[in-house]
Structures are given as C-alpha cells and as structure tokens.
Design a protein around this motif. Structure first.
Motif, PDB file in Angstrom:
ATOM      1  N   ILE A   1      -2.259  -6.906   3.013  1.00 46.47           N
ATOM      2  CA  ILE A   1      -2.595  -5.745   3.069  1.00 46.47           C
ATOM      3  C   ILE A   1      -3.368  -5.272   4.487  1.00 46.47           C
ATOM      4  O   ILE A   1      -3.019  -4.614   5.326  1.00 46.47           O
ATOM      5  CB  ILE A   1      -3.754  -5.236   1.960  1.00 46.47           C
ATOM      6  CG1 ILE A   1      -2.942  -5.218   0.894  1.00 46.47           C
ATOM      7  CG2 ILE A   1      -4.345  -3.769   2.327  1.00 46.47           C
ATOM      8  CD1 ILE A   1      -3.911  -5.019  -0.510  1.00 46.47           C
TER       9      ILE A   1
ATOM     10  N   ILE B   1      -2.612   0.643  -4.044  1.00 47.20           N
ATOM     11  CA  ILE B   1      -2.194  -0.586  -3.778  1.00 47.20           C
ATOM     12  C   ILE B   1      -1.276  -1.135  -4.842  1.00 47.20           C
ATOM     13  O   ILE B   1      -0.413  -1.964  -4.917  1.00 47.20           O
ATOM     14  CB  ILE B   1      -3.397  -1.576  -3.389  1.00 47.20           C
ATOM     15  CG1 ILE B   1      -4.197  -1.088  -1.931  1.00 47.20           C
ATOM     16  CG2 ILE B   1      -3.207  -3.266  -3.527  1.00 47.20           C
ATOM     17  CD1 ILE B   1      -5.310  -1.690  -1.601  1.00 47.20           C
TER      18      ILE B   1
ATOM     19  N   ARG C   1       3.017   4.143   0.498  1.00 45.84           N
ATOM     20  CA  ARG C   1       2.334   2.973   0.949  1.00 45.84           C
ATOM     21  C   ARG C   1       3.076   1.909   1.462  1.00 45.84           C
ATOM     22  O   ARG C   1       2.524   1.185   2.588  1.00 45.84           O
ATOM     23  CB  ARG C   1       1.688   2.171  -0.321  1.00 45.84           C
ATOM     24  CG  ARG C   1       0.950   1.042  -0.167  1.00 45.84           C
ATOM     25  CD  ARG C   1      -0.436   1.347   0.205  1.00 45.84           C
ATOM     26  NE  ARG C   1      -1.352   0.336   1.046  1.00 45.84           N
ATOM     27  CZ  ARG C   1      -2.593   0.485   1.226  1.00 45.84           C
ATOM     28  NH1 ARG C   1      -3.434   1.516   0.881  1.00 45.84           N
ATOM     29  NH2 ARG C   1      -3.165  -0.617   1.859  1.00 45.84           N
TER      30      ARG C   1
ATOM     31  N   ASN D   1       2.615   0.746   5.848  1.00 44.59           N
ATOM     32  CA  ASN D   1       2.535  -0.772   6.063  1.00 44.59           C
ATOM     33  C   ASN D   1       3.501  -1.030   6.868  1.00 44.59           C
ATOM     34  O   ASN D   1       3.323  -1.845   7.940  1.00 44.59           O
ATOM     35  CB  ASN D   1       2.694  -1.409   4.521  1.00 44.59           C
ATOM     36  CG  ASN D   1       1.520  -1.630   3.588  1.00 44.59           C
ATOM     37  OD1 ASN D   1       0.422  -1.124   4.139  1.00 44.59           O
ATOM     38  ND2 ASN D   1       1.825  -2.078   2.528  1.00 44.59           N
TER      39      ASN D   1
END
Length: 856
Positions: free
Chosen positions: A633, A682, A738, A742
C-alpha cells in the motif's frame, strides 16, 4: 475425471433387511456401483471394503498406486448406508480440497462438506473433508460425544511428524466409539497399533497389506547428468517423467535447462495448445510456465499459484506433458500420474540440517511411479552426485589400465553437506519404513478445549495423558507440564475452580468465558489483535495502515517474502554504508542487525506480554510484526510489482496465500467501530486483486455460500477441472478505483527515485510512452523533492472521472489526473491518463490507453 453416477444413488434401503444381512446388502450395493463404473477391485481393496462393512477398524498399508482412495470411498459409502457421519482427514489443505471436490463428484455436493480452519462448507453433511488438526480439536472439545462415527485418516505416517503428529494421535485416544481407516504405504510394524485400536474401540482391527504392487517398480542408479538421463528415458519410452528436486529454485531452473531438448512434436504441441485454450498466464512465472508447457515441460511445487498447479496436474492427467520438474510434494499424494520418478539426489535440508532421506520419504515419492491401467511397470531412477559422476567418467576413460587408474585424481564430496552413494540407494530401496513414533504433547489450547467440554472432570484430562502412546516417563513429564499450564490458566482467571462433590478431589474447573470452537484453528491470536486495536490512535494519518500491521503480526510468516525483504533492505543499507566509507568489519556487523520491516514492533511486543498474563494459552504462539500488505500500500504496488521488486517469481503461490490469509483475517475480524472508509477500500481492493491473480482461493473459501450450504454442481466442475473465469475488474468499480490510484502513485514513487528503467518497463505496452528522463530533469530543476507520505497519497491528490475521453464520448474510458506533491505545494505537475476498461478486464490489471506528464 468425467462426470460419474452419483454413488449416493446406490445406497441400499435397509429398512426391511434382516440384521444378519445388513453387511451383505451394503457390500453388494457398493460392488454394484464399482461394476457400473467398470472397476475391478484388487484383492486388497475387496478385503478392506469387506472388513469396513463388518464394522472393523482397518489399517491399510498397501503400496502406493494400489487404490487406497477406492477403499476410502467404500468407507464413506458404508457410513452413509448406516446413517452415520464420516470424516476424511489429510495433512495439507490442498489435499483436503482436492479430495473434497473428488467426493462431491462421487457422492454429490449435497452429501459432502469441508472444514479447514479457514472456513466451513456444508458443515452438517454426512461426509466431511478436514485437516487432521480439525478432527483433533473436535475430539478434544467433544470427546466421546463428538458427532463423528467414522474417520478415514490418509497419509497416516504423519503420526510421526514432530510438530503435527499429535493431531493424528488425539482422535485415536478420544473417540473410542469411532470406526477408523488408517491409510499409508509406509507405516512400518503396526502390530502394536492394531492391538491398541482394538482395545480402545472394542472392534476387531484388520491389517490389510500387499507386498506386490499392481504396477511393479524397476529401480536404477545412474552416473549420467540429469539432461542425459532424461534423454535416455524418453528414448526408452519412459515418459512422463517426474524429476524430483528438494528446493523450488532447483525445480524451476531444471525446467528451463530442459528446454534445450526436443520433447514434443508438432502434433503434440497442437494438442497442448488446444488443452490450454484461453487460460490466462497473468503473472511473471505464469509467462515462463506458458512457454514451458508448450514444450511439454511442467513445473509443480508449493510456491506456484494454485491455478498453475492445477493446470499442470490436469495436463499431466491428459498425458500431454513429457517431463514435470517438481519438489518432494509428490510424496504427499498430489495427483500427478507419471511413469518414471527421477531423483536428482537423496539428501534434503529439513529446516535444521542437510540429511539423507528417510526410508519412508524415499518410498512415498518413489511409489508414485507407474500408472495403474497404463503402465506394466514404473521406473525409479536415482542420479549419482556430481562428484561421483565425474569419477565414474574418469574411470571409464582409464578403462582397465592399472597405471591410468592409479593416477586418477578423484573428486571428493562437497565439505559440510550430507551426500549419498549407490550404497545409500541400495539400502533405501530395500529398507522397511521407520516405525511410527508418538509425538503427543500437551498445550494450552488442548487443555482449554478439554475444559470447555459440556461435561468434563479431571478424569478426562488424566485419560488423555495416561492413555497416550507415550512411554510412562514421557507421560509423567506431560503430567507435570499440564499442571503448570493449568495453574497458569487459573492464576490468569481464564479457568476457575468450583466445588463438585462428584469428583474425587471435591472440586472441578470451568472456563470463565466461552471460547469460540475454532479459536486455535485459523488465526489463534486474533483475540490479541482485537485487544491491541485499542492502543492505536484513530486520528493518526496511518491509522488504517496500523490496523493492518496489527493483524499482519498475527498471521503466519511467509518466510520467502520476509527473507527477500531483508535481502533488499541489506543491499540498500550496504550501498549507503559504502558511500559513507564505513569499514568492512563494521559494515558486516551493522548488516547483521538489518531485518525486514517490522511496523509497531515495540508497541506490539509490550502489548503481547501484557496479554499473555491474562491469557496464558497465547504463550503457545507468538506474534511476528511484518509489513507485506502495508508495504504494497505504501509503495502502491500491484501483485506483479511485489513479485518483481523482491524477486519472488518462484514463490507467487506463497505471496498469494499470505495475502489471502490477511484479506480473510481483516475482512472477518476487524470490528465495525475500527473500519475506516480507507480500510474498507483496501479490503475490497485486496479481495479483487487476489481474485484477478487466482480466483480459486477466494472462490473456494469465501464464495461457496454459507457454512451450512453445499456448493453447486457448476462449482464442482469449475474447481475440479481448474476452469479459470475471474470476474471482470470493471464490475467492481470500488476495487478498480483503488487499483487505479495505486497504479498512478506507483509511477509517482518511481519518478521520485528516478527509476527510469522501471518506468519504461511499466509503459512498454503504450503506443506513445512519455519521455521520463527529460521530465525528471525538468522537474528536479524546479523542485528538490517529491512527497511520498500519506498526504501525497491522499484522495484529493488524484481525480478519477468516469466520463468522456480525450477523443470524445467513450463509456470504456476513465480519465485520471494524479498531482505530484512538490515541496512548495504548487501541485502544478501531474500525471494524466485514460484507463482502458476493456483492456483492463482482459489483462486483470489496470491498462491505459494514453498517458502523459503535465507541467505547470
């Protein structure tokens, strides 16, 4: 395996059958099913099935390849016919899963369930597949009241495993009402076990063996290098060949080396391509495996992704692979039918030292050679060590000339490592398996399970210890340890004593709080993790990541990843120390202290010490702070990035299994009051990432339905045959959002560290990749640094719009702008791009249509 008749349909109606004919009716029904499938039972199989129907315990010690699985089916059939509940146990989850799907095909999904500690599927079914530890814990918790009537214990030689053997022994001690079928080709002398089983259960115990294999083995010791040996075996028609290695690295490297050989012709290649179909080789190792398979070479080892292992097994079952390079996992009963087993050595590292294989280990692996119904014999070949091969060739060149023979300068075995010779080979081929050795040991979790019984007395505890298979001396030590553990539980107020006139001592004990039935099966330290959450600061920018670190600390260590992280950290530290001119001796001392990342180490260590004071059972375990998911992460890494960054291509399966364990633990364990929006994102992202890499892990354990429901026939077909059909990424917009964040921040991080080559590799698929070197020069002429902290990763730094693209309206494009966090806070520099949803769905990871660097 093709779809077959449901064996449950052959169950006899026993309502009107006289008691004296019940056994005959059951056996006749089972034999009618085997005839329907055109199966002719071996004499040993028929003897074992007859004994099972007669309610005997059976110890089945027939050679590998003699059809022990069919005897297990007969056992389950017999139990179902009598309205009883049977359990099948095996040492590893992969084998339990494999057997679960096999039995679903045979008995129908409604009649088969699975328990692994991770999850329960159809838990009330009459047939349950479970790891040995599951059954052991049920036996400890419920004793003679356990809802189990019959237990099939596969690979029973695990009884002698130092760390796990207790789980094979406990059911024998605590479930005297059960009928047992114990199976292994390598049990040694079992007379004591037969006598013990009969005495405990009150049943006769039938020992079924047979020294003659249905497919006999032909043993050879050779002095040729592996590739020459393989060529000779192929020329002699001995394929398929399983080449046994004792490390994953050696297996992968051998497979690559064998590509120099021509193993398959064009017709065979076409059959392989047809069998592969549109299978997705998405990972780094997958691309390597794809090339190997098309050459008729497979790789099979525990570090691979499950979907790749299943694919190799499926292709081998179809006879399409000539050579499979794998590890000694073949000895655990993995379904890879082969004709020849080729040992590259007879020594292995067991975690403590290099040693010669035990007789049991050798025969477990060698016994896999020879396919019943295909081969008239199986071949087992053992390679001489390299120094012996060289010496043999020197002797061959010298011929019979005594002068030349006298002058030979023979090679010696490497120092400090065990080696083997033809004498070792001869001993192993004829040696009987080592005798089974009791590995009973008392732990806090075992003690708590017994005290948690609805009805128990200290006599139950005495029975467990004094009736174990240990010697009297070891039993005495177990008594002393149990007293110590018990006092610790009482002092910690986990257990309380109370007056009970019915006991000899006038007192008894009980738990002060109810314990979940599976508290010691999956993540035993989850209660500690929940308690530790109260120590975190909810206002911290790293609160969500800290929650992840707490739970990562209680998940089993993925050693390959941690060692790779440590190696990377040491390399980075070494470069820094050299740049600073630090002396060599001092450098080495400093590097010894460098470990893998361990967030919250001191906080968690202190908290765990306090937790153990009130929960002594936790002392059986230990926390291990680490940062794998958190590292992903913070560095915005994809699965592929993580594997590439730390060189984990040969351990992709380990990486995915670890991430799956963390995902499951977070998803099931984090209370609502600690679930931030970021953490929810997440969890959703991680679940989708796992699915896209290999959907089998999530589908098997999380998507089968609730624990009381059976799976569907479609799921049986998909998982039994390795069908891969992950859902489209775009169907999960929250997870994709997400991933896009990233994807762009990964470029920010690489840009900050001026890693031009890695950026260019990431953009290799783009038609017009950006000029990274020029952009870096321009940016760092203007600013001294780029922020990479939580603020730089914040949601306001990236804008994702699901609207028209730069070339006009297009429902399959997302436009993205990721701002760079410059030290002045100008936020003038940005990365902009378009996410191509169709390409993203096709590849299972983010793909862009365009990308550019914006300045000012």
């Amino acid at each position: 395996m093709a779809a077959v008749a449901d064996l449950a349909q052959f169950l006899p109606d026993l309502d009107n059958v006289p008691a004296s004919l019940l056994d005959d009716a059951i056996l006749e029904s089972f034999m009618r099913w085997t005839k329907d499938r055109e199966i002719t039972l071996y004499p040993a199989q028929e003897e074992a099935a007859t004994a099972l129907v007669a309610s005997d315990n059976v110890i089945l010690a027939t050679p590998t390849g003699s059809g022990k699985s069919m005897v297990a089916i007969a056992a389950h059939f017999t139990a179902m016919a009598r309205g009883q509940r049977s359990f099948y146990t095996a040492p590893i989850k992969a084998l339990v899963s494999e057997k679960f799907f096999d039995l679903c095909q045979i008995f129908g999904p409604d009649n088969v369930g699975m328990m692994t500690g991770d999850a329960t599927v159809n838990g009330n079914a009459p047939i349950i597949c479970a790891t040995a530890e599951i059954v052991a814990n049920i036996a400890l918790r419920d004793g003679s009241h356990a809802s189990i009537d019959q237990i099939v214990m596969d690979e029973f030689h695990y009884y002698s495993e130092p760390d796990r053997g207790w789980a094979w022994q406990v059911p024998l001690l605590e479930l005297p009402h059960c009928q047992f079928l114990l199976m292994s080709a390598t049990l040694g002398d079992t007379q004591w076990l037969q006598d013990d089983l009969s005495r405990r259960t009150g049943r006769d115990t039938t020992f079924v063996t047979g020294s003659v294999r249905p497919v006999p083995l032909d043993f050879h010791y050779v002095y040729t290098p592996v590739h020459e040996t393989v060529e000779e075996l192929l020329a002699d028609g001995k394929a398929p060949i399983y080449v046994v290695h004792f490390t994953q690295r050696e297996a992968a490297e051998r497979a690559q080396a064998l590509t120099s050989l021509s193993l398959v012709d064009n017709k065979q290649k076409a059959l392989i391509v047809e069998a592969l179909g549109d299978f997705r080789f998405t990972s780094a190792f997958g691309k390597v495996l794809s090339k190997l398979l098309r050459r008729g070479i497979g790789v099979h080892q525990a570090g691979m992704l499950p979907k790749y292992r299943r694919l190799v097994e499926r292709l081998s079952q179809q006879g399409l692979l000539k050579v499979i390079c794998g590890t000694d996992t073949l000895g655990v009963g993995i379904n890879v039918p082969i004709r020849t087993v080729l040992f590259t050595g007879l020594t292995k590292y067991d975690g403590v030292r290099h040693r010669v294989l035990k007789s049991r280990e050798f025969h477990q692996i060698a016994g896999r050679a020879g396919r019943a119904g295909y081969d008239t014999e199986g071949t087992v070949v053992v390679q001489a060590p390299e120094h012996e091969i060289e010496n043999y060739r020197l002797r061959q060149r010298a011929g019979s000339d005594p002068k030349k023979l006298k002058k030979l300068r023979k090679k010696s075995a490497p120092d400090g490592r065990a080696t083997w010779s033809e004498k070792t080979f001869n001993r192993l081929t004829t040696a009987e398996p080592e005798e089974l050795v009791s590995q009973f040991r008392m732990t806090n979790s075992m003690l708590l399970n017994i005290i948690a019984r609805d009805e128990w007395t200290f006599g139950a505890l005495k029975h467990l210890i004094r009736c174990s298979h240990d010697t009297r001396s070891r039993q005495n030590k177990a008594v002393h340890r149990t007293i110590e553990l018990y006092r610790g539980l009482v002092n910690a107020q986990v257990v309380e004593e109370y007056e009970d006139a019915s006991t000899p001592s006038g007192k008894n004990a009980r738990l002060t709080h109810d314990m979940p039935r599976d508290f010691a099966l999956n993540q035993p330290l989850s209660p500690f993790a929940l308690a530790a959450l109260d120590l975190l600061d909810p206002d911290s920018d790293t609160y969500s990541l800290d929650i992840i670190s707490v739970f990562e600390a209680v998940v089993e260590d993925p050693r390959q990843i941690l060692f790779a992280q440590q190696k990377a950290a040491r390399s980075e530290e070494l470069a820094a120390l050299k740049a600073e001119g630090v002396d060599y001796t001092e450098r080495m001392a400093i590097l010894e202290e460098v470990m893998w990342p361990q967030p919250l180490d001191e906080l968690l260590a202190e908290a765990f010490e306090t937790f153990c004071q009130g929960n002594p059972w936790a002392k059986d375990f230990d926390i291990s702070p680490k940062s794998v998911l958190r590292d992903m992460i913070e560095k915005a890494m994809t699965f592929s990035d993580l594997v590439a960054t730390y060189g984990l291509a040969r351990s992709e399966g380990v990486v995915l299994r670890y991430l799956s364990d963390v995902w499951r633990t977070l998803d099931h364990s984090v209370p609502a009051e600690h679930r931030t929006e970021e953490l929810e994102d997440i969890i959703v992202w991680l679940g989708e990432l796992i699915r896209q890499v290999d959907s089998s892990l999530l589908d098997e354990w999380a998507q089968m339905g609730d624990e009381d429901s059976p799976i569907t026939q479609q799921q049986v077909a998909e998982h039994a045959f390795g069908v891969e059909d992950p859902s489209a990424l775009s169907s999960n917009p929250r997870a994709l959002m997400r991933m896009v964040r990233n994807y762009f921040f990964r470029r920010v991080e690489l840009f900050a560290f001026e890693k031009e080559a890695e950026l260019e590799e990431l953009d290799a698929y783009l038609e017009s990749p950006p000029d990274w070197p020029t952009a870096m020069d321009d940016y760092f002429d203007e600013y001294s640094d780029i922020g990479l902290d939580a603020g730089a990763r914040a949601a306001h730094m990236i804008r994702i719009q699901q609207k028209q693209g730069w070339d006009g309206p297009d429902a399959n494009l997302w436009s993205v702008r990721q701002m760079l966090d410059d030290p002045e806070g100008d936020h003038g520099w940005a990365f902009e791009g378009e996410v191509d949803l169709a390409a993203t769905d096709e590849h299972g990871e983010v793909r862009l249509k365009r990308f550019r660097i914006v300045q000012g």
